[in-house]
Motif scaffolding. Structure first.
Motif, PDB file in Angstrom:
ATOM      1  N   UNK A  38      43.588  45.658  44.135  1.00  0.00           N
ATOM      2  CA  UNK A  38      43.009  45.572  42.817  1.00  0.00           C
ATOM      3  C   UNK A  38      43.747  44.068  42.202  1.00  0.00           C
ATOM      4  N   UNK A  39      44.883  44.166  42.434  1.00  0.00           N
ATOM      5  CA  UNK A  39      45.751  42.737  41.648  1.00  0.00           C
ATOM      6  C   UNK A  39      45.317  41.604  42.189  1.00  0.00           C
ATOM      7  N   UNK A  40      45.154  41.346  43.757  1.00  0.00           N
ATOM      8  CA  UNK A  40      44.759  40.463  44.223  1.00  0.00           C
ATOM      9  C   UNK A  40      43.505  39.965  43.846  1.00  0.00           C
ATOM     10  N   UNK A  41      42.581  40.873  43.931  1.00  0.00           N
ATOM     11  CA  UNK A  41      40.959  40.587  43.557  1.00  0.00           C
ATOM     12  C   UNK A  41      40.936  40.168  41.982  1.00  0.00           C
ATOM     13  N   UNK A  42      41.638  40.723  41.116  1.00  0.00           N
ATOM     14  CA  UNK A  42      41.495  40.538  39.816  1.00  0.00           C
ATOM     15  C   UNK A  42      42.216  38.969  39.556  1.00  0.00           C
ATOM     16  N   UNK A  43      43.279  38.657  40.081  1.00  0.00           N
ATOM     17  CA  UNK A  43      43.809  37.388  40.073  1.00  0.00           C
ATOM     18  C   UNK A  43      42.943  36.280  40.827  1.00  0.00           C
ATOM     19  N   UNK A  44      42.131  36.371  41.760  1.00  0.00           N
ATOM     20  CA  UNK A  44      40.947  35.582  42.345  1.00  0.00           C
ATOM     21  C   UNK A  44      40.075  35.451  41.476  1.00  0.00           C
ATOM     22  N   UNK A  45      39.506  36.464  40.679  1.00  0.00           N
ATOM     23  CA  UNK A  45      38.378  36.350  39.813  1.00  0.00           C
ATOM     24  C   UNK A  45      39.016  35.747  38.487  1.00  0.00           C
ATOM     25  N   UNK A  46      40.149  35.800  38.232  1.00  0.00           N
ATOM     26  CA  UNK A  46      40.790  35.097  37.085  1.00  0.00           C
ATOM     27  C   UNK A  46      40.702  33.356  37.512  1.00  0.00           C
ATOM     28  N   UNK A  47      41.205  33.235  38.511  1.00  0.00           N
ATOM     29  CA  UNK A  47      41.323  31.826  39.107  1.00  0.00           C
ATOM     30  C   UNK A  47      39.812  31.326  38.974  1.00  0.00           C
ATOM     31  N   UNK A  48      38.846  32.084  39.494  1.00  0.00           N
ATOM     32  CA  UNK A  48      37.604  31.655  39.694  1.00  0.00           C
ATOM     33  C   UNK A  48      37.195  31.305  38.233  1.00  0.00           C
ATOM     34  N   UNK A  49      37.260  31.917  37.416  1.00  0.00           N
ATOM     35  CA  UNK A  49      36.958  31.754  35.947  1.00  0.00           C
ATOM     36  C   UNK A  49      37.613  30.644  35.444  1.00  0.00           C
ATOM     37  N   UNK A  71      46.789  40.710  51.919  1.00  0.00           N
ATOM     38  CA  UNK A  71      45.710  41.176  51.190  1.00  0.00           C
ATOM     39  C   UNK A  71      45.333  39.717  50.411  1.00  0.00           C
ATOM     40  N   UNK A  72      44.057  39.552  50.778  1.00  0.00           N
ATOM     41  CA  UNK A  72      43.418  38.204  50.174  1.00  0.00           C
ATOM     42  C   UNK A  72      41.835  38.477  49.649  1.00  0.00           C
ATOM     43  N   UNK A  73      41.606  37.673  48.655  1.00  0.00           N
ATOM     44  CA  UNK A  73      40.193  37.624  48.099  1.00  0.00           C
ATOM     45  C   UNK A  73      39.694  36.036  47.891  1.00  0.00           C
ATOM     46  N   UNK A  74      38.419  36.112  47.665  1.00  0.00           N
ATOM     47  CA  UNK A  74      37.978  34.841  47.707  1.00  0.00           C
ATOM     48  C   UNK A  74      37.955  34.210  46.458  1.00  0.00           C
ATOM     49  N   UNK A  75      38.036  32.865  46.164  1.00  0.00           N
ATOM     50  CA  UNK A  75      38.040  32.262  44.937  1.00  0.00           C
ATOM     51  C   UNK A  75      36.824  31.338  44.859  1.00  0.00           C
ATOM     52  N   UNK A  76      36.247  31.550  43.850  1.00  0.00           N
ATOM     53  CA  UNK A  76      34.858  30.624  43.816  1.00  0.00           C
ATOM     54  C   UNK A  76      34.902  29.515  43.065  1.00  0.00           C
ATOM     55  N   UNK A  77      34.179  28.530  43.298  1.00  0.00           N
ATOM     56  CA  UNK A  77      33.811  27.210  42.543  1.00  0.00           C
ATOM     57  C   UNK A  77      32.977  27.544  41.203  1.00  0.00           C
ATOM     58  N   UNK A  78      32.563  26.375  40.710  1.00  0.00           N
ATOM     59  CA  UNK A  78      31.708  26.382  39.748  1.00  0.00           C
ATOM     60  C   UNK A  78      30.095  26.810  40.208  1.00  0.00           C
ATOM     61  N   UNK A 124      52.668  37.158  41.273  1.00  0.00           N
ATOM     62  CA  UNK A 124      53.712  37.657  41.713  1.00  0.00           C
ATOM     63  C   UNK A 124      54.320  38.801  41.032  1.00  0.00           C
ATOM     64  N   UNK A 125      54.545  38.439  39.704  1.00  0.00           N
ATOM     65  CA  UNK A 125      55.118  39.438  38.725  1.00  0.00           C
ATOM     66  C   UNK A 125      54.315  40.871  38.805  1.00  0.00           C
ATOM     67  N   UNK A 126      53.104  40.780  39.058  1.00  0.00           N
ATOM     68  CA  UNK A 126      52.510  42.384  39.284  1.00  0.00           C
ATOM     69  C   UNK A 126      52.782  42.722  40.472  1.00  0.00           C
ATOM     70  N   UNK A 127      52.925  42.179  41.628  1.00  0.00           N
ATOM     71  CA  UNK A 127      53.143  42.801  42.841  1.00  0.00           C
ATOM     72  C   UNK A 127      54.472  42.742  43.527  1.00  0.00           C
ATOM     73  N   UNK A 159      42.913  33.349  47.482  1.00  0.00           N
ATOM     74  CA  UNK A 159      44.364  33.894  46.773  1.00  0.00           C
ATOM     75  C   UNK A 159      44.641  35.221  47.776  1.00  0.00           C
ATOM     76  N   UNK A 160      45.956  34.895  47.873  1.00  0.00           N
ATOM     77  CA  UNK A 160      46.511  36.264  48.632  1.00  0.00           C
ATOM     78  C   UNK A 160      47.982  36.554  48.133  1.00  0.00           C
ATOM     79  N   UNK A 161      48.359  37.894  48.749  1.00  0.00           N
ATOM     80  CA  UNK A 161      49.907  38.332  48.762  1.00  0.00           C
ATOM     81  C   UNK A 161      50.475  38.651  50.029  1.00  0.00           C
TER      82      UNK A 161
END
Length: 270
Positions: free
Chosen positions: A250-261, A216-223, A109-112, A231-233
């Motif tokens: 780019x912001x959404x995809x990076x956030x989704x990757x971070x959450x997946x991590x 705008x949405x990107x997938x969040x992956x489990x272990x 939210x801060x980024x977008x 995750x979307x805005x």
């Protein structure tokens, strides 16, 4: 924007309306307690005010779906079944996911400058688990706890894009609801859209669920690498012109990757 939300509310009685059979099933499940671990047909009949045969029919239906099991310790009646344990596990997992997601969503939210949403698929529908607000008000059909079909909105399409093939066939077999002129309801056209989403790694939609809203949405992956959430805005469409969309993607995809991590790290330390 509010018109779509109101129109859907009027057409969603299958989701929100009361159903006597479902109510009776819930009444039965809620009878269980620490001091009542088994129920007989007679007890259920008395509580519901129905004939014993009717109560037994409800109990058999719950048993066939795994919510109850017949008492195996020699006593009469029925106990809670394995499906209840599965639901409890999913509930705990969902709460854990929300906890991991909230700081990531706040940063997004801060980024977008726009609201962030965390959604996951639940059978033939999508559930909004979390919504992180921005500094301005945007009326959306996705509110925390909202249940909607899977064929409209960027977050829903991401979840549908990575659904197991058998689930996808079943979900697209029936009629698909239309929310705006931009909503895809043709199964073949929707399959093509989902293939493009998988290829690009994200979904971007304008006005498919709420008019004048871009998602705008990107997938969040489990272990295990499977998609467990999206995750979307969401933003008022004129505020995100086509030239600016790649920055938000780019912001959404990076956030989704971070959450997946974070999910992988939590699984590794749990």
């Amino acid at each position: 924007m509010s018109g779509t939300h109101t129109r859907y509310a009027g057409s969603s009685q299958g989701y929100r309306g009361r159903n006597s059979t479902a109510d009776r099933a819930l009444d039965i499940l809620l009878l269980f307690a620490d001091d009542r671990l088994a129920l007989t047909a007679g007890e259920v009949a008395t509580h519901l005010g129905v004939a014993r045969s009717t109560a037994y029919r409800y109990l058999q239906s719950l048993t066939s779906n795994g919510f109850l099991t017949e008492n195996e310790d020699g006593g009469p009646g029925f106990r809670l079944g394995p499906r209840v344990l599965d639901l409890a596990r999913l509930a705990r997992k969902g709460v854990g996911l929300s906890g991991l997601a909230r700081p990531v969503m706040r940063d997004l939210v801060r980024r977008t400058g726009h609201p962030a949403l965390l959604t996951r698929r639940a059978g033939p529908a999508v559930v909004c688990l979390e919504r992180e607000e921005a500094g301005h008000t945007l009326r959306l059909s996705y509110e925390r706890g909202q249940v909607l079909p899977v064929n409209a909105g960027a977050a829903a399409l991401v979840l549908l894009a990575w659904a197991p093939p058998g689930d996808l066939d079943e979900l697209l077999a029936g009629p698909l609801p239309r929310f705006t002129d931009a909503t895809l309801t043709d199964p073949d056209a929707l399959r093509g859209r989902l293939a493009a989403i998988r290829e690009h790694g994200h979904a971007l939609g304008r006005g498919e669920l709420d008019p004048d809203v871009i998602g705008i949405a990107a997938p969040v992956r489990g272990e295990d690498g499977r998609v467990v959430a999206a995750l979307s805005v969401a933003a008022f469409s004129p505020r995100v012109p086509d030239t600016e969309a790649p920055r938000f993607v780019a912001a959404v995809r990076e956030a989704a990757d971070e959450l997946s991590g974070r999910i992988r790290d939590a699984a590794g330390t749990g």
